[in-house]
Design an enzyme around this catalytic site. Structure first.
Site, PDB file in Angstrom:
ATOM      1  N   PHE A 122       0.869  -1.187   0.000  1.00 21.53           N
ATOM      2  CA  PHE A 122       0.000   0.000   0.000  1.00 21.53           C
ATOM      3  C   PHE A 122       0.901   1.232   0.000  1.00 21.53           C
ATOM      4  CE2 PHE A 122      -2.470   3.495   1.569  1.00 21.53           C
ATOM      5  CZ  PHE A 122      -3.675   3.345   0.898  1.00 21.53           C
ATOM      6  N   ASP A 207       9.307   2.757   1.482  1.00 18.61           N
ATOM      7  CA  ASP A 207       8.141   3.486   1.980  1.00 18.61           C
ATOM      8  C   ASP A 207       8.040   3.257   3.481  1.00 18.61           C
ATOM      9  OD1 ASP A 207       5.583   4.209   2.831  1.00 18.61           O
ATOM     10  OD2 ASP A 207       4.593   3.500   1.022  1.00 18.61           O
ATOM     11  N   LYS A 236       2.805  10.148   8.383  1.00 19.40           N
ATOM     12  CA  LYS A 236       2.115   9.724   9.600  1.00 19.40           C
ATOM     13  C   LYS A 236       2.734  10.266  10.894  1.00 19.40           C
ATOM     14  CE  LYS A 236      -0.209   5.638   7.711  1.00 19.40           C
ATOM     15  NZ  LYS A 236      -1.585   6.113   7.888  1.00 19.40           N
TER      16      LYS A 236
END
Length: 385
Positions: A122, A207, A236
Site C-alpha cells: 500500500f 516506503d 504519519k
C-alpha cells in the site's frame, strides 16, 4: 443526511477529546487507543511539547510559501538526514505525496520508466501511488492505471533475482506491509532487492510512511536489516497528528530535483515544521527508541502467550509497536467487540487485527490492552457467530 462523500466505512463513534493513550467519545466513554490515528500519534494524543511548539509558531507566522527560506525546514531536514541514509529532504503534506515525489525523482534521475512494487503493498491513493499499490480492491473502478508499474511477490528473493530488465527506474517496498496484513520483510528479500538495484542501475525506495519515526524501535524500519535505500518516504508519525510528509534522498539525486521540477504549496509550512521538529527531538532520542523496542517485545510476548491456545488465532507477527494478529475469522466482528470493551484497534485486510499503540504507551496500558484482547478473542460468541 451527511454532506460527506461516503469514502470511509465509519464506525458509530465520535471522538470528542483525547490525551496520551486514551480517547473519549461524545458519550463520555473512555477507550484505550491502540490505533494512534493509524500510526500517526506516536507521542500519544496532544503531546505537550508538540502543542507548545505549534502554539508558539502560531503567534509568529503560519505560511509564506516555498519561495522564501524557512529555517525550520533546514532544522527538520537535518534531523531526518542525520538519522537516515539520506542527504536531502523534500517536504510534502502526506505519505501519498511523499511517494509521488519518490516516483517522480526515480524516473527523472534514471531516465527509466518502470517501477517494481510488491503484491499486497500500500503506497497511497493518487493515481501513481494507487497503481504502485498492488491490490486489486484499490484499483477497482478507476479504469486504466499507469502502465509502467509491475508487481512481484513480497518476500520472494528468487523472483527478484530473476529480474533482468534494464529499464527499471526503481524498486519500491515497505519493510513491514501494514495495510497488506502486517507482514515483516525478511533480510534475505530486502538484501536481494538492494543487490538487484545496484546490478541494473535502479533506485531502492523504501516506503516508511507507517514504519518510520520510531514505530519499529528504530528511527526507520529499514535500519533493522542492514540496507541503505536511495530514497525513504515518511509521513504519519512525523508531525504527531499535524499533516506533514517527507521524501529523503541520497546526495547523488539532488541535481535531479532542480528548481521547477517538483513542488508543494503547503509542503514544509511553518506549523508542520514546528510539529515535526518537536516530535523528532523526542522520538530520535536513543533511550526513547530503546523503550519502543522493549514495549514492542512486551506486547508481542504477551500476545503470543495469552493467545497461544485460542483456536481462532493463527499467528502473531510484526515489529516494534506495529503488530498483527492473524485470525481465521473476519476481523470486523472482533473490532466491534473490542470497542465495546473500551479498546480501539484496527484491521489489516479482512482477517488481521492490527495494533498500533502510541510509542509512549506505558507497561500498565500494554497489560490492560492485552487483557482486553485476550478476553474478547476467547469469547465463544466471536467464533460461532
Amino acid at each position: 443526511m451527511s454532506y460527506l462523500f461516503p469514502t470511509y466505512a465509519k464506525w458509530d463513534v465520535a471522538i470528542e477529546k483525547a490525551e496520551g493513550s486514551y480517547a473519549y467519545d461524545a458519550n463520555g466513554k473512555k477507550y484505550l487507543d491502540f490505533i494512534s490515528g493509524i500510526a500517526v500519534c506516536n507521542l500519544g494524543h496532544c503531546p505537550k511539547q508538540v502543542a507548545d511548539a505549534i502554539t508558539e509558531q502560531l503567534q509568529k507566522v503560519w505560511h509564506t510559501s516555498n519561495l522564501f527560506h524557512i529555517p525550520l525546514q533546514e532544522e527538520v531536514a537535518k534531523q531526518l538526514v542525520e538519522h537516515s541514509s539520506g542527504d536531502a529532504v523534500f517536504f510534502a503534506n502526506s505519505g501519498a505525496e511523499a511517494n509521488e515525489a519518490a516516483i517522480k525523482l526515480a524516473r527523472k534521475h534514471t531516465g527509466k520508466h518502470k517501477i517494481i512494487t510488491f503484491y499486497q503493498s500500500f503506497h497511497g491513493r493518487t493515481f501513481a501511488t494507487m497503481t504502485a499499490t498492488a491490490q486489486e480492491k484499490v484499483h477497482k473502478g478507476f479504469g486504466p492505471l499507469i502502465p509502467t508499474f509491475e508487481y512481484l511477490p513480497y518476500n520472494d528473493a528468487a523472483a527478484v533475482k530473476n529480474i533482468h530488465d534494464e529499464d527499471i527506474a526503481a524498486f519500491m517496498l515497505e519493510v513491514v506491509q501494514g495495510e497488506g496484513g502486517v507482514i515483516p520483510a525478511t533480510k534475505e528479500f530486502l538484501q536481494a532487492v538492494e543487490e538487484k538495484c545496484r546490478e541494473i542501475g535502479a533506485l531502492f525506495i523504501v516506503d516508511e510512511v507507517q514504519t518510520g519515526i520510531g514505530r519499529t524501535g528504530k528511527a526507520f524500519g529499514y535500519q533493522h536489516y542492514g540496507i541503505s535505500p536511495d530514497i525513504i518516504t515518511v509521513a504519519k508519525g512525523l508531525g504527531s497528528g499535524f499533516p506533514v510528509g517527507a521524501m529523503i534522498g541520497k546526495k547523488e539525486l539532488i541535481e535531479s530535483f532542480s528548481p521547477g521540477t517538483h513542488g508543494s504549496t503547503f509542503g514544509g509550512n511553518y506549523l508542520a515544521m514546528a510539529a515535526a521538529k518537536a516530535t523528532l527531538e523526542t522520538v530520535f532520542q536513543p533511550s526513547f527508541l530503546q523503550s519502543v523496542q522493549e514495549k514492542g517485545q512486551r506486547l508481542f510476548e504477551g500476545l503470543s502467550e495469552l493467545l497461544r491456545d485460542v483456536p481462532t488465532v493463527k499467528k502473531v507477527r510484526g515489529k516494534g509497536l506495529l503488530l498483527g494478529i492473524e485470525l481465521d475469522i473476519e476481523v470486523n466482528k472482533v473490532l466491534a467487540s473490542l470497542r465495546e470493551e473500551g479498546l480501539l484497534a484496527l484491521s489489516a485486510g479482512s482477517n488481521v487485527l492490527r495494533l498500533l499503540p502510541p510509542l509512549t504507551v506505558s507497561n500498565e496500558e500494554i497489560d490492560l490492552g492485552l487483557g482486553i484482547i485476550a478476553s474478547v478473542l476467547k469469547k465463544e460468541k466471536i467464533f460461532s457467530s
